[in-house]
Design an enzyme around this catalytic site. Structure first.
Site, mmCIF file in Angstrom:
data_model
loop_
_atom_site.group_PDB
_atom_site.id
_atom_site.type_symbol
_atom_site.label_atom_id
_atom_site.label_comp_id
_atom_site.label_asym_id
_atom_site.label_seq_id
_atom_site.Cartn_x
_atom_site.Cartn_y
_atom_site.Cartn_z
ATOM 1 C CE LYS A 1 -15.101 54.848 -28.987
ATOM 2 N NZ LYS A 1 -13.851 54.704 -28.368
ATOM 3 C CB VAL B 1 -3.345 54.031 -38.688
ATOM 4 C CG1 VAL B 1 -3.675 53.724 -37.256
ATOM 5 C CG2 VAL B 1 -3.985 53.048 -39.621
ATOM 6 N N GLY C 1 -4.316 65.409 -38.619
ATOM 7 C CA GLY C 1 -3.858 64.281 -37.790
ATOM 8 C C GLY C 1 -4.030 63.024 -38.618
ATOM 9 C CB VAL D 1 -4.196 64.754 -32.538
ATOM 10 C CG1 VAL D 1 -3.933 65.477 -33.847
ATOM 11 C CG2 VAL D 1 -5.046 65.619 -31.611
ATOM 12 C CG HIS E 1 -18.394 51.899 -27.219
ATOM 13 N ND1 HIS E 1 -17.040 51.670 -27.320
ATOM 14 C CD2 HIS E 1 -18.970 51.126 -28.177
ATOM 15 C CE1 HIS E 1 -16.799 50.800 -28.291
ATOM 16 N NE2 HIS E 1 -17.959 50.464 -28.832
ATOM 17 C CG ASN E 2 -13.827 53.030 -25.271
ATOM 18 O OD1 ASN E 2 -14.572 52.871 -26.229
ATOM 19 N ND2 ASN E 2 -12.614 53.514 -25.402
ATOM 20 C CD GLU F 1 -13.274 48.539 -26.394
ATOM 21 O OE1 GLU F 1 -13.902 49.251 -27.196
ATOM 22 O OE2 GLU F 1 -12.055 48.713 -26.160
ATOM 23 C CE1 TYR F 2 -11.122 49.955 -21.467
ATOM 24 C CE2 TYR F 2 -10.270 49.435 -19.286
ATOM 25 C CZ TYR F 2 -10.185 50.151 -20.472
ATOM 26 O OH TYR F 2 -9.162 51.057 -20.637
ATOM 27 C CB SER G 1 -16.456 52.807 -31.529
ATOM 28 O OG SER G 1 -16.031 51.498 -31.210
ATOM 29 N N GLY H 1 -11.981 51.033 -34.408
ATOM 30 C CA GLY H 1 -10.568 50.836 -34.710
ATOM 31 C C GLY H 1 -10.240 51.275 -36.130
HETATM 32 C C1 6PG Z 1 -12.970 51.642 -30.180
HETATM 33 C C2 6PG Z 1 -11.978 51.278 -29.118
HETATM 34 C C3 6PG Z 1 -10.823 52.222 -29.131
HETATM 35 C C4 6PG Z 1 -9.600 51.709 -28.392
HETATM 36 C C5 6PG Z 1 -9.778 51.657 -26.913
HETATM 37 C C6 6PG Z 1 -8.837 50.697 -26.269
HETATM 38 O O1 6PG Z 1 -14.105 51.889 -29.785
HETATM 39 O O2 6PG Z 1 -12.634 51.660 -31.356
HETATM 40 O O3 6PG Z 1 -12.581 51.330 -27.878
HETATM 41 O O4 6PG Z 1 -11.292 53.436 -28.668
HETATM 42 O O5 6PG Z 1 -9.246 50.484 -28.897
HETATM 43 O O6 6PG Z 1 -9.520 52.950 -26.446
HETATM 44 O O7 6PG Z 1 -8.798 51.014 -24.940
HETATM 45 P P1 6PG Z 1 -7.721 50.533 -23.927
HETATM 46 O O8 6PG Z 1 -6.366 50.753 -24.523
HETATM 47 O O9 6PG Z 1 -7.967 51.392 -22.738
HETATM 48 O O10 6PG Z 1 -7.991 49.076 -23.700
#
Ligand code: 6PG
Length: 476
Positions: A183, A13, A10, A75, A186-187, A190-191, A129, A131
């Site tokens: 994870k 990027v 996969g 993937v 974590h997200n 992040e939200y 995590s 990006g």
């Molecule tokens: C990370 C990010 C990554 C992604 C999110 C975005 O930890 O590198 O969280 O996993 O950018 O999934 O999530 P949304 O598209 O749901 O905002």
């Protein structure tokens, strides 16, 4: 033929960057992609960075790996992952390892891990995590799965992860779905972080009439103090951006409907099942949902708001900074509660201090503040709530007046701050001696004989509301 230490299948990027990161760290990396040209492009463009062993077929890819084989799947999470796992597993043998580095739902990871365990193959659901940039230069890595698989993969994952003060941002989270669960939370955090940042920006812009560029400066200043974090840093950059086509601030030309791939929603769904109030994350998910209903928003434009402006002086900036910090502490406290609840439910034994440690670098929510969370759990691994840890109690206590002024100002001028408001309500709820839940229990007993407990005696009780209104013990 020389065999590869590890493989990546996969090569979009994230996968490509992870493969390059492995190669740059001295590992021979087998690379494979369904569309073979991607594999060739990677080798042609970046072959000089290390040893890549390209394969056009899954069988050849697996055959190019040293035993026990280690293959990372990068993937898009979803049904396609099962097909890729099956293709790999067909060519593997007991003791081999399949790592899923996508954002899979932890329940899928549990199911896949159990199925592969039957066949003697280790399945390692791994949160990654940071990006694209993180994948290349050092992400935060959250692997689940067996202890044996961690022994074989851990040193490699730690090598390619981000480091903070020399400490790798990769640790074994726990068995089966623990890595993907952490994870996911974590997200969710992040939200919440992003929602609170957005509310800070919106309130200051409306109340002070500040421009995005002026607010970029405010965020840059905040990033020098206890709020220092990746998200605050990039907020300043996004607010500073000017649209080339129109000369307007970038934030003013972007459609104001926030999208999501689903990990925030999953966090809230799981929290509902576990009975953990993650109100900060939930408000962030729902704020995105509200933004995504243009038809309702258009229909509601005739609803009235207060006709106030210029209500805040410069002191509002410091108040918002403190409200942001306090609300952020609430969101983290709630997220760590959810991890603790899941750890108990699924028998994962997740170490919260270790999670704070690996989130200090590489990941999207990396922040100076995570050092304090780690210290709080070091001092007391069984903390009932992060909010009550001395480091955090003193911060929220000091911030609470400012926090209330911010929510009051937002309400007065009609700027929605669901993140700040719900975090403050959570704080006030948690610290109350007595909650009105007692009345809720009374009502439940009245209409449904659901029983209640008393403050002064053991056992369950029911009052005969429609009869003599006398109380009877009903058992335990
Ligand atoms: C990370 C990010 C990554 C992604 C999110 C975005 O930890 O590198 O969280 O996993 O950018 O999934 O999530 P949304 O598209 O749901 O905002």
């Amino acid at each position: 033929m020389d065999l590869a230490d590890i493989g990546v299948t996969g090569l979009a990027v994230m996968g490509r960057n992870l493969a390059r990161n492995l190669a740059r760290n001295g590992y021979a990396v087998a690379v494979h992609n369904r569309t073979a040209s991607r594999t060739d492009d990677l080798v042609n463009e970046f072959g000089g960075e290390g040893t890549f062993i390209p394969a056009h077929e899954v069988a050849a890819f697996v055959a190019s790996l040293k035993r026990p084989r280690r293959a990372i799947i990068m993937v898009k999470a979803g049904a396609g992952t099962d097909a890729v796992i099956e293709e790999l597993a067909e060519h593997m043998e007991p003791g081999d390892m399949i790592v899923d580095g996508g954002n899979a739902h932890f329940a899928d990871t549990r199911r896949r891990e159990a199925a592969l365990r039957e066949r003697g193959i280790h399945f390692v659901g791994t949160g990654i995590s940071g990006g694209e940039e993180g994948a290349l230069n050092g992400p935060s890595i959250m692997p689940g799965g067996s202890v044996e698989s961690w022994e074989a993969l851990g040193p490699i994952l730690q090598d390619i992860s981000a480091k903070v003060d020399g400490v790798p941002c990769a640790v074994h989270v726990g068995p089966d779905g623990a890595g993907h669960f952490v994870k996911m939370v974590h997200n969710g955090i992040e939200y919440s972080d992003m929602q609170l940042i957005a509310e800070s920006y919106d309130l200051l812009r409306q109340a002070l009439g500040a421009t995005p560029a002026e607010l970029a400066e405010v965020f840059r200043e905040w990033n020098k103090g206890e709020l220092e974090s990746y998200l605050i840093e990039i907020t300043a950059q996004v607010l500073d951006q000017v649209d080339e086509a129109t000369g307007k601030p970038f934030v003013d030309v972007v459609v104001d409907q926030a999208e999501q791939k689903g990990t925030g929603r999953w966090t809230v769904q799981s929290a509902l099942d576990l009975g953990v109030p993650v109100t900060g994350i939930a408000e962030a998910v729902f704020a995105r949902a509200l933004s995504g209903h243009p038809e309702q928003r258009a229909a509601a434009r005739s609803l009235e708001g207060p006709s106030l402006s210029g209500v805040g002086g410069r002191e509002l900036i410091e108040d918002v900074r403190q409200a942001l910090l306090a609300s952020k502490i609430v969101a983290y406290a709630q997220g760590f509660d959810q991890i603790a609840a899941a750890s108990k439910e699924y028998g994962w034994d997740v170490d919260p201090g270790a999670m704070a440690t690996i989130w200090r670098g590489g990941c999207i929510i990396r922040a100076r503040f995570l050092n304090r969370i780690r210290a709080a759990y070091d001092a007391d691994p069984d903390l009932a709530t992060l909010l009550a840890a001395p480091e955090f109690a003193s911060v929220v206590n000091a911030a609470q007046d400012a926090w209330r002024r911010v929510v009051t100002t937002a309400v007065r001028i009609g700027v929605p701050t669901p993140g700040f408001s719900s975090a403050l309500a959570y704080y006030d709820g948690l610290r109350r001696d007595r909650l009105p839940a007692a009345l809720v229990q009374g009502l439940r007993d009245y209409f449904g004989a659901h029983t209640y407990h008393r403050v002064d005696r053991e056992g369950a009780f029911h009052t005969d509301w429609s009869g003599d209104r006398k109380e009877r013990a009903t058992g335990s």
